[in-house]
Design an enzyme around this catalytic site. Structure first.
Site, PDB file in Angstrom:
ATOM      1  N   TYR A 264     -51.037 -19.521  10.639  1.00 58.09           N
ATOM      2  CA  TYR A 264     -51.040 -20.967  10.332  1.00 58.09           C
ATOM      3  C   TYR A 264     -49.862 -21.695  10.992  1.00 58.09           C
ATOM      4  O   TYR A 264     -50.042 -22.492  11.924  1.00 58.09           O
ATOM      5  CB  TYR A 264     -51.027 -21.125   8.809  1.00 58.09           C
ATOM      6  CG  TYR A 264     -50.787 -22.519   8.289  1.00 58.09           C
ATOM      7  CD1 TYR A 264     -51.387 -23.630   8.888  1.00 58.09           C
ATOM      8  CD2 TYR A 264     -49.985 -22.735   7.165  1.00 58.09           C
ATOM      9  CE1 TYR A 264     -51.172 -24.914   8.387  1.00 58.09           C
ATOM     10  CE2 TYR A 264     -49.780 -24.002   6.660  1.00 58.09           C
ATOM     11  CZ  TYR A 264     -50.362 -25.088   7.273  1.00 58.09           C
ATOM     12  OH  TYR A 264     -50.151 -26.350   6.783  1.00 58.09           O
TER      13      TYR A 264
ATOM     14  N   PHE B 280     -42.384 -15.884  13.557  1.00 60.94           N
ATOM     15  CA  PHE B 280     -43.187 -16.276  12.388  1.00 60.94           C
ATOM     16  C   PHE B 280     -43.876 -15.077  11.737  1.00 60.94           C
ATOM     17  O   PHE B 280     -44.280 -15.151  10.590  1.00 60.94           O
ATOM     18  CB  PHE B 280     -44.286 -17.267  12.819  1.00 60.94           C
ATOM     19  CG  PHE B 280     -43.774 -18.526  13.446  1.00 60.94           C
ATOM     20  CD1 PHE B 280     -43.403 -19.603  12.651  1.00 60.94           C
ATOM     21  CD2 PHE B 280     -43.641 -18.642  14.815  1.00 60.94           C
ATOM     22  CE1 PHE B 280     -42.918 -20.774  13.222  1.00 60.94           C
ATOM     23  CE2 PHE B 280     -43.161 -19.796  15.396  1.00 60.94           C
ATOM     24  CZ  PHE B 280     -42.793 -20.865  14.603  1.00 60.94           C
TER      25      PHE B 280
ATOM     26  N   ALA C 203     -45.108 -12.174   9.736  1.00 59.74           N
ATOM     27  CA  ALA C 203     -44.613 -11.620   8.471  1.00 59.74           C
ATOM     28  C   ALA C 203     -45.770 -11.390   7.524  1.00 59.74           C
ATOM     29  O   ALA C 203     -46.873 -11.903   7.725  1.00 59.74           O
ATOM     30  CB  ALA C 203     -43.623 -12.595   7.813  1.00 59.74           C
TER      31      ALA C 203
ATOM     32  N   TYR D  25     -40.960 -10.378  -1.675  1.00 59.64           N
ATOM     33  CA  TYR D  25     -41.119 -11.187  -0.463  1.00 59.64           C
ATOM     34  C   TYR D  25     -39.823 -11.931  -0.142  1.00 59.64           C
ATOM     35  O   TYR D  25     -39.285 -11.839   0.972  1.00 59.64           O
ATOM     36  CB  TYR D  25     -42.289 -12.162  -0.661  1.00 59.64           C
ATOM     37  CG  TYR D  25     -42.333 -13.297   0.332  1.00 59.64           C
ATOM     38  CD1 TYR D  25     -42.522 -13.057   1.686  1.00 59.64           C
ATOM     39  CD2 TYR D  25     -42.196 -14.624  -0.092  1.00 59.64           C
ATOM     40  CE1 TYR D  25     -42.565 -14.105   2.598  1.00 59.64           C
ATOM     41  CE2 TYR D  25     -42.246 -15.674   0.806  1.00 59.64           C
ATOM     42  CZ  TYR D  25     -42.420 -15.416   2.151  1.00 59.64           C
ATOM     43  OH  TYR D  25     -42.462 -16.450   3.049  1.00 59.64           O
TER      44      TYR D  25
ATOM     45  N   LYS E  25     -37.072 -11.484   3.105  1.00 68.43           N
ATOM     46  CA  LYS E  25     -36.689 -12.582   4.007  1.00 68.43           C
ATOM     47  C   LYS E  25     -35.175 -12.781   4.006  1.00 68.43           C
ATOM     48  O   LYS E  25     -34.565 -13.052   5.046  1.00 68.43           O
ATOM     49  CB  LYS E  25     -37.398 -13.871   3.588  1.00 68.43           C
ATOM     50  CG  LYS E  25     -38.899 -13.867   3.873  1.00 68.43           C
ATOM     51  CD  LYS E  25     -39.140 -14.114   5.358  1.00 68.43           C
ATOM     52  CE  LYS E  25     -40.601 -14.170   5.695  1.00 68.43           C
ATOM     53  NZ  LYS E  25     -40.860 -14.644   7.052  1.00 68.43           N
TER      54      LYS E  25
ATOM     55  N   LEU F 136     -51.528 -24.283  -3.064  1.00 65.60           N
ATOM     56  CA  LEU F 136     -52.254 -25.230  -3.914  1.00 65.60           C
ATOM     57  C   LEU F 136     -53.230 -26.124  -3.140  1.00 65.60           C
ATOM     58  O   LEU F 136     -54.406 -26.240  -3.519  1.00 65.60           O
ATOM     59  CB  LEU F 136     -51.237 -26.091  -4.682  1.00 65.60           C
ATOM     60  CG  LEU F 136     -51.840 -27.146  -5.613  1.00 65.60           C
ATOM     61  CD1 LEU F 136     -52.684 -26.505  -6.708  1.00 65.60           C
ATOM     62  CD2 LEU F 136     -50.735 -28.011  -6.225  1.00 65.60           C
TER      63      LEU F 136
ATOM     64  N   ASP G 155     -41.902 -19.001 -12.140  1.00 62.15           N
ATOM     65  CA  ASP G 155     -42.223 -20.305 -11.533  1.00 62.15           C
ATOM     66  C   ASP G 155     -41.207 -21.342 -12.011  1.00 62.15           C
ATOM     67  O   ASP G 155     -41.265 -21.776 -13.160  1.00 62.15           O
ATOM     68  CB  ASP G 155     -43.619 -20.759 -12.007  1.00 62.15           C
ATOM     69  CG  ASP G 155     -44.667 -20.647 -10.917  1.00 62.15           C
ATOM     70  OD1 ASP G 155     -44.313 -20.285  -9.786  1.00 62.15           O
ATOM     71  OD2 ASP G 155     -45.841 -20.927 -11.228  1.00 62.15           O
TER      72      ASP G 155
HETATM   73  N1  LIG Z   1     -47.018 -21.178   4.767  1.00 60.13           N
HETATM   74  C1  LIG Z   1     -45.969 -21.462   3.992  1.00 60.13           C
HETATM   75  O1  LIG Z   1     -46.028 -22.325   3.089  1.00 60.13           O
HETATM   76  C2  LIG Z   1     -44.648 -20.736   4.232  1.00 60.13           C
HETATM   77  C3  LIG Z   1     -43.546 -21.063   3.416  1.00 60.13           C
HETATM   78  C4  LIG Z   1     -42.329 -20.423   3.654  1.00 60.13           C
HETATM   79  C5  LIG Z   1     -42.214 -19.498   4.685  1.00 60.13           C
HETATM   80  N2  LIG Z   1     -43.308 -19.176   5.424  1.00 60.13           N
HETATM   81  C6  LIG Z   1     -43.149 -18.168   6.503  1.00 60.13           C
HETATM   82  O2  LIG Z   1     -43.688 -18.712   7.697  1.00 60.13           O
HETATM   83  C7  LIG Z   1     -44.264 -17.689   8.504  1.00 60.13           C
HETATM   84  C8  LIG Z   1     -45.687 -18.058   8.871  1.00 60.13           C
HETATM   85  O3  LIG Z   1     -46.437 -18.202   7.665  1.00 60.13           O
HETATM   86  P1  LIG Z   1     -47.990 -18.521   7.710  1.00 60.13           P
HETATM   87  O4  LIG Z   1     -48.331 -19.241   6.458  1.00 60.13           O
HETATM   88  O5  LIG Z   1     -48.319 -19.112   9.021  1.00 60.13           O
HETATM   89  O6  LIG Z   1     -48.586 -17.033   7.615  1.00 60.13           O
HETATM   90  P2  LIG Z   1     -49.820 -16.394   8.392  1.00 60.13           P
HETATM   91  O7  LIG Z   1     -50.153 -15.140   7.647  1.00 60.13           O
HETATM   92  O8  LIG Z   1     -50.883 -17.403   8.629  1.00 60.13           O
HETATM   93  O9  LIG Z   1     -49.186 -16.023   9.804  1.00 60.13           O
HETATM   94  C9  LIG Z   1     -48.463 -14.841  10.050  1.00 60.13           C
HETATM   95  C10 LIG Z   1     -48.972 -14.268  11.370  1.00 60.13           C
HETATM   96  O10 LIG Z   1     -48.197 -13.119  11.726  1.00 60.13           O
HETATM   97  C11 LIG Z   1     -49.067 -12.087  12.172  1.00 60.13           C
HETATM   98  N3  LIG Z   1     -48.335 -10.815  11.979  1.00 60.13           N
HETATM   99  C12 LIG Z   1     -47.927 -10.269  10.811  1.00 60.13           C
HETATM  100  N4  LIG Z   1     -47.231  -9.130  11.050  1.00 60.13           N
HETATM  101  C13 LIG Z   1     -47.197  -8.977  12.410  1.00 60.13           C
HETATM  102  C14 LIG Z   1     -46.607  -8.009  13.276  1.00 60.13           C
HETATM  103  N5  LIG Z   1     -45.908  -6.968  12.799  1.00 60.13           N
HETATM  104  N6  LIG Z   1     -46.753  -8.163  14.617  1.00 60.13           N
HETATM  105  C15 LIG Z   1     -47.463  -9.220  15.114  1.00 60.13           C
HETATM  106  N7  LIG Z   1     -48.038 -10.163  14.346  1.00 60.13           N
HETATM  107  C16 LIG Z   1     -47.899 -10.040  12.992  1.00 60.13           C
HETATM  108  C17 LIG Z   1     -50.330 -12.269  11.352  1.00 60.13           C
HETATM  109  O11 LIG Z   1     -51.480 -11.687  11.931  1.00 60.13           O
HETATM  110  C18 LIG Z   1     -50.425 -13.797  11.278  1.00 60.13           C
HETATM  111  O12 LIG Z   1     -51.155 -14.319  12.371  1.00 60.13           O
HETATM  112  C19 LIG Z   1     -44.124 -16.393   7.698  1.00 60.13           C
HETATM  113  O13 LIG Z   1     -42.982 -15.722   8.154  1.00 60.13           O
HETATM  114  C20 LIG Z   1     -43.942 -16.894   6.272  1.00 60.13           C
HETATM  115  O14 LIG Z   1     -43.218 -15.967   5.495  1.00 60.13           O
HETATM  116  C21 LIG Z   1     -44.519 -19.774   5.243  1.00 60.13           C
END
Ligand SMILES: NC(=O)c1ccc[n+]([C@@H]2O[C@H](COP(=O)([O-])OP(=O)(O)OC[C@H]3O[C@@H](n4cnc5c(N)ncnc54)[C@H](O)[C@@H]3O)[C@@H](O)[C@H]2O)c1
Length: 320
Positions: free
Chosen positions: A11, A70, A72, A138, A142, A185, A279
């Protein structure tokens, strides 16, 4: 700049990769597609499928000006049930990436950290100086990566930036939220509007907030992406800088649902459920540091606009 984007089929990574390409950067995306989607990789970049832990040492010798990391695992409940998946998938993977960055002299790293590193903050809005006491695995993984980045910056001169996102929402054209296990949400509420779920649960309505439901901070994903571009410019060799990113305004769960009703025209039935352990009542970021140092200003801070963009994307994906 030539930039490596890990997790660019996910995303946030796909939106950031798209914005980097739009800004004229040369982008390589690496993603193992564990939670991402190959058709989310933007046009105009090179895509390498694989685990960044395995691939970093092969790719980085090409020469990169920076890495945006990104990739994770990011499901809180899963992290409590399967901690190894998070300690290996987040911490070990990131350490292997950091080592490859050091070996191949990549000067910059921008990392997706999270509000979960703070746990239940004592004061809001949450500053970067708040104590870090994660309440789930989690968040702990991080925070461990953030700490490793501090060491690498000090010892090896890496220009490191951790961006601690609060709740990311919205979409950028065809790039948006497509998590198979959805815990956020706004997409859950929009699934109700699409008829994919019967109702949405509100966990607790006896919090000390205006309407009793939890208050959270929603940042539009394009505002977040723009902060990444600014972070690349502001990264300083030998320093690890940390910035909270939210839009600074809290919205209650009930306000979000009401906004989704207005945007979608759907009644969105709700069910009341017990509070979930851990929460906090209110979780709102102070992004003053990013505003001051990056001159970053969220362009889409309005909740209606955030929901509208997410709804446009969700309807288009569903063919509705
Ligand atoms: N979405 C949120 O609200 C939010 C909030 C805080 C932090 N984050 C952080 O932002 C980042 C992106 O989040 P997101 O919502 O886009 O998640 P997401 O799951 O949509 O994207 C993560 C991407 O990483 C890839 N991936 C995972 N492990 C991998 C690896 N070892 N090698 C290669 N690719 C790998 C997955 O296939 C996926 O495409 C994450 O690190 C997440 O912890 C997201």
């Amino acid at each position: 700049m030539k930039l490596l984007v890990t997790g660019g089929a996910g995303y946030v990574g796909s939106v950031c990769a798209a914005r980097l390409i739009e800004a004229g950067h040369d982008v390589v995306v690496v993603d193992d597609l564990s939670t991402g989607h190959v058709d989310a990789v933007p046009d105009g970049c090179r895509f390498v499928e694989g685990d960044i832990a395995e691939i970093a040492d092969t790719l980085l010798p090409e020469g990169f000006d920076g890495v945006l990391h990104f990739a994770a695992k990011s499901l809180v409940a899963e992290s409590m049930r399967e901690p190894a998946k998070y300690w290996y998938g987040n911490v070990v993977t990131s350490l292997r990436l950091l080592e490859a960055i050091r070996r191949h002299s990549v000067p910059r790293l921008v990392f997706s950290s999270t509000a979960a590193t703070y746990g239940e903050p004592e004061t809001v809005p949450v500053l970067e100086t708040a104590a870090t006491r994660p309440t789930n695995t989690y968040g702990a993984t991080k925070l461990a990566i953030d700490n490793a980045m501090t060491s690498y910056a000090a010892a090896h001169g890496l220009a490191a930036v951790s961006l601690r996102y609060f709740n990311v929402a919205g979409a950028h054209g065809r790039f948006g939220e497509r998590h198979t296990t959805e815990t956020h949400l706004i997409p859950i509420v929009l699934q109700v509007a699409l008829g994919q779920r019967d109702s949405v649960a509100i966990y607790g309505e006896d919090y000390p907030t205006g309407d009793g439901s939890c208050v959270r901070d929603y940042i539009h994903v394009t505002d977040l992406a723009d902060a990444h571009l600014l972070a690349l410019d502001h990264a300083e060799p030998g320093e690890h800088q940390i910035y909270n990113l939210g839009n600074g305004t809290g919205f209650s769960v009930k306000q979000v649902i009401e906004t989704c009703r207005q945007v979608t025209g759907h009644e969105i039935p709700v069910t009341m459920a017990a509070r979930r352990p851990g929460d906090p009542a209110v979780l709102v970021a102070s992004s003053d540091k990013a505003r001051t140092e990056f001159k970053w200003e969220p362009a889409k801070a309005d909740l209606t606009e955030i929901v509208r963009d997410a709804w446009t994307f969700t309807k288009a994906r569903a063919g509705a």
